[in-house]
Enzyme design. Structure first.
Site, PDB file in Angstrom:
ATOM      1  N   GLY A   2       5.087   1.349   5.786  1.00 30.87           N
ATOM      2  CA  GLY A   2       5.731   0.367   5.188  1.00 30.87           C
ATOM      3  C   GLY A   2       6.176   1.245   4.107  1.00 30.87           C
ATOM      4  O   GLY A   2       5.714   2.236   3.810  1.00 30.87           O
ATOM      5  N   ALA A   3       6.906   0.442   2.407  1.00 33.02           N
ATOM      6  CA  ALA A   3       7.226   1.496   2.020  1.00 33.02           C
ATOM      7  C   ALA A   3       6.286   2.472   0.815  1.00 33.02           C
ATOM      8  O   ALA A   3       5.275   1.991   0.886  1.00 33.02           O
ATOM      9  CB  ALA A   3       7.431   0.416   0.058  1.00 33.02           C
ATOM     10  N   SER A   4       6.177   3.353   0.609  1.00 32.63           N
ATOM     11  CA  SER A   4       5.276   4.410  -0.589  1.00 32.63           C
ATOM     12  C   SER A   4       4.802   3.818  -1.702  1.00 32.63           C
ATOM     13  O   SER A   4       5.791   3.182  -2.306  1.00 32.63           O
ATOM     14  CB  SER A   4       6.994   5.686  -0.995  1.00 32.63           C
ATOM     15  N   GLY A   5       3.411   4.108  -1.604  1.00 27.22           N
ATOM     16  CA  GLY A   5       3.142   3.199  -2.722  1.00 27.22           C
ATOM     17  C   GLY A   5       2.120   2.579  -1.672  1.00 27.22           C
ATOM     18  O   GLY A   5       1.810   1.497  -3.064  1.00 27.22           O
ATOM     19  N   ILE A   6       2.775   1.264  -1.472  1.00 21.35           N
ATOM     20  CA  ILE A   6       2.130   0.246  -0.887  1.00 21.35           C
ATOM     21  C   ILE A   6       0.767  -0.184  -0.390  1.00 21.35           C
ATOM     22  O   ILE A   6       0.079  -0.696  -0.337  1.00 21.35           O
ATOM     23  CB  ILE A   6       3.017  -0.416   0.155  1.00 21.35           C
ATOM     24  N   GLY A   7      -0.047   1.137   0.006  1.00 18.52           N
ATOM     25  CA  GLY A   7      -1.244   1.814   0.204  1.00 18.52           C
ATOM     26  C   GLY A   7      -1.524   1.375   2.120  1.00 18.52           C
ATOM     27  O   GLY A   7      -2.667   1.616   1.977  1.00 18.52           O
ATOM     28  N   LYS A   8      -0.670   2.457   2.655  1.00 18.34           N
ATOM     29  CA  LYS A   8      -1.159   3.070   3.642  1.00 18.34           C
ATOM     30  C   LYS A   8      -2.246   4.292   3.791  1.00 18.34           C
ATOM     31  O   LYS A   8      -2.687   3.656   5.007  1.00 18.34           O
ATOM     32  CB  LYS A   8       0.105   3.365   4.442  1.00 18.34           C
ATOM     33  N   SER A   9      -2.483   4.665   3.057  1.00 20.41           N
ATOM     34  CA  SER A   9      -2.877   5.309   2.726  1.00 20.41           C
ATOM     35  C   SER A   9      -4.625   4.884   2.633  1.00 20.41           C
ATOM     36  O   SER A   9      -5.035   5.473   3.647  1.00 20.41           O
ATOM     37  CB  SER A   9      -3.347   7.318   2.373  1.00 20.41           C
ATOM     38  N   ARG A  63       2.435 -18.162  10.780  1.00 21.01           N
ATOM     39  CA  ARG A  63       1.610 -18.692  10.511  1.00 21.01           C
ATOM     40  C   ARG A  63       0.397 -18.797  11.687  1.00 21.01           C
ATOM     41  O   ARG A  63      -0.839 -18.743  11.501  1.00 21.01           O
ATOM     42  CB  ARG A  63       0.983 -19.873   9.861  1.00 21.01           C
ATOM     43  N   ASP A 100       1.539  10.075   6.310  1.00 15.54           N
ATOM     44  CA  ASP A 100       3.014  10.843   5.890  1.00 15.54           C
ATOM     45  C   ASP A 100       3.623  10.762   7.113  1.00 15.54           C
ATOM     46  O   ASP A 100       4.961   9.647   7.233  1.00 15.54           O
ATOM     47  CB  ASP A 100       2.768  11.377   4.795  1.00 15.54           C
ATOM     48  N   HIS A 149       8.306   7.597   9.523  1.00 13.32           N
ATOM     49  CA  HIS A 149       7.754   7.794   8.124  1.00 13.32           C
ATOM     50  C   HIS A 149       6.166   6.395   8.015  1.00 13.32           C
ATOM     51  O   HIS A 149       6.485   6.064   7.687  1.00 13.32           O
ATOM     52  CB  HIS A 149       8.130   7.478   6.897  1.00 13.32           C
ATOM     53  N   GLU A 157      -3.017  12.335   2.024  1.00 15.06           N
ATOM     54  CA  GLU A 157      -2.761  12.107   0.284  1.00 15.06           C
ATOM     55  C   GLU A 157      -3.269  11.125   0.626  1.00 15.06           C
ATOM     56  O   GLU A 157      -2.882   9.582   0.653  1.00 15.06           O
ATOM     57  CB  GLU A 157      -0.904  12.362   0.163  1.00 15.06           C
TER      58      GLU A 157
END
Length: 372
Positions: A171-178, A261, A195, A156, A220
């Site tokens: 990353g988790a769904s909705g974190i801003g990948k797309s 860092r 996706d 994913h 998407e």
């Protein structure tokens, strides 16, 4: 008896081994531009990833013959067969096809393909013809088989090519990948998959990523829906596949997490047995993720060439500290020498004062004697 039973059981397990893949004849012919001559079945099973040119077998030598490979026939084999007596030639061809080969391809578009039609129909073996040279077809066939039999997995995430570097963004769904991938596309980078990323491993260490056929070029975007990246941004904005060079994991900013860092600690993630560089980027309001990912991709490419900016920075700091330590050591040495000189000068001065006092005393004594 027990040993014989064990051997028979092992042999049975070996014979029950699953094939590498199943190849559909129609798709096989379309991919390699092959002409169908005799096709008794719609598909065939491939048990070996290699190919074979059956010159020795057509001569009658079958020792160590791997009949599970796709067989290729070119001008050399045909010219040899044509030199034989017709009855012997027919027998040699019949013997060859009786070994249950998966497929025979005749190259160079040779008309002598007809020599094999009778035996192919008799033993229900797929017979195909190609206009290509035998060598060039062999190379393309090996690539085709390698692609078919390569280990596969799906993850994913989003796959983009950033400044020539294949980057999987996870990353988790909705974190801003797309959304991040969309900004990268606007900055001139290429989009491959959204996706779901299909990954294949070639030659044991070469990962290639692409999109599933149904999802190719689609993305998407929350609030907008499904968009066709190729239609919106042009053909230059997309690619069918790309080599995977690194993985970037997006996660919500956690002030308690020990984020790197300096960039000295190289992290990796394992995909199909291959270790791939991994960079974790914390996400927070106001961070330009597209610019950060571009920088990470370029930095990864620099690392591959042998230049590691973080290490160079640390080396410069260490050299500066060493130089500072040397300067301080010299200063301390000079200070110690000055203190020693001052100490000697003070001693000399004290001795001089003592000497003057002694001289004064002697002079006083002499004056007293003269008075009397």
């Amino acid at each position: 008896m027990l040993c014989i039973s064990i051997l028979e059981h092992q042999e049975k397990k070996m014979t029950e081994k699953e094939p590498l893949c199943t190849i559909e004849v129609e798709e096989f012919c379309k991919s390699l531009n092959l002409e169908k001559i005799i096709v008794p079945v719609d598909y065939f099973e491939l048990w070996d990833s290699g190919t074979n040119r059956p010159g020795l077998q057509l001569h009658g030598y079958y020792e160590y013959f791997d009949n599970r490979r796709i067989q290729l026939v070119g001008k050399v084999e045909i010219s040899y067969l044509m030199s034989l007596d017709p009855r012997l030639r027919e027998k040699r061809i019949d013997d060859f096809f009786s070994h249950d080969i998966p497929c025979l391809i005749v190259c160079w578009d040779l008309p002598e393909t007809a020599l094999f039609e009778k035996a192919a129909a008799k033993y229900k073996v797929i017979l195909l013809k190609s206009k290509e040279k035998t060598t060039s077809l062999n190379y393309r066939l090996i690539d085709y088989i390698d692609n078919k039999t390569a280990p596969r997995t799906g993850i994913h995430g989003v796959l983009v090519e950033v400044r020539g570097v294949g980057v999987v963004i996870t990353g988790a769904s909705g974190i801003g990948k797309s959304e991040t991938a969309l900004e990268l596309i606007k900055r001139g980078n290429s989009f491959i998959a959204d996706d779901v990323v299909d990954i294949t491993c070639h030659h044991g260490n070469h990962l290639i990523g692409e999109a599933p056929e149904m999802l190719r070029y689609y993305m998407e975007v929350r609030g907008i829906g499904i968009i066709d990246v190729r239609m919106l941004f042009g053909a230059k904005s997309v690619k069918r596949s790309v080599d995977i060079d690194m993985v970037i994991r997006l996660e919500n900013w956690d002030e308690h997490s020990p984020y790197d860092r300096l960039g000295l600690d190289d992290q990796t993630t394992n995909i199909l047995g291959v270790d791939i560089p991994l960079v974790t980027i914390p996400v927070s309001s106001g961070r330009n993720l597209a610019a950060i990912i571009e920088t990470a991709a370029i930095n990864n490419r620099m690392k591959e060439t042998g230049y590691r900016s973080a290490q160079v920075f640390v080396n410069n700091i260490e050299e500066h500290n060493k130089e500072e330590d040397r300067r301080k050591a010299k200063e301390a040495k000079r200070k110690k020498e000055r203190e020693k000189i001052n100490h000697l000068e003070e001693k000399a001065k004290e001795k001089e004062e003592d000497l003057q006092e002694e001289v004064q005393n002697i002079q006083n004594q002499e004056k007293g004697e003269d008075w009397y």
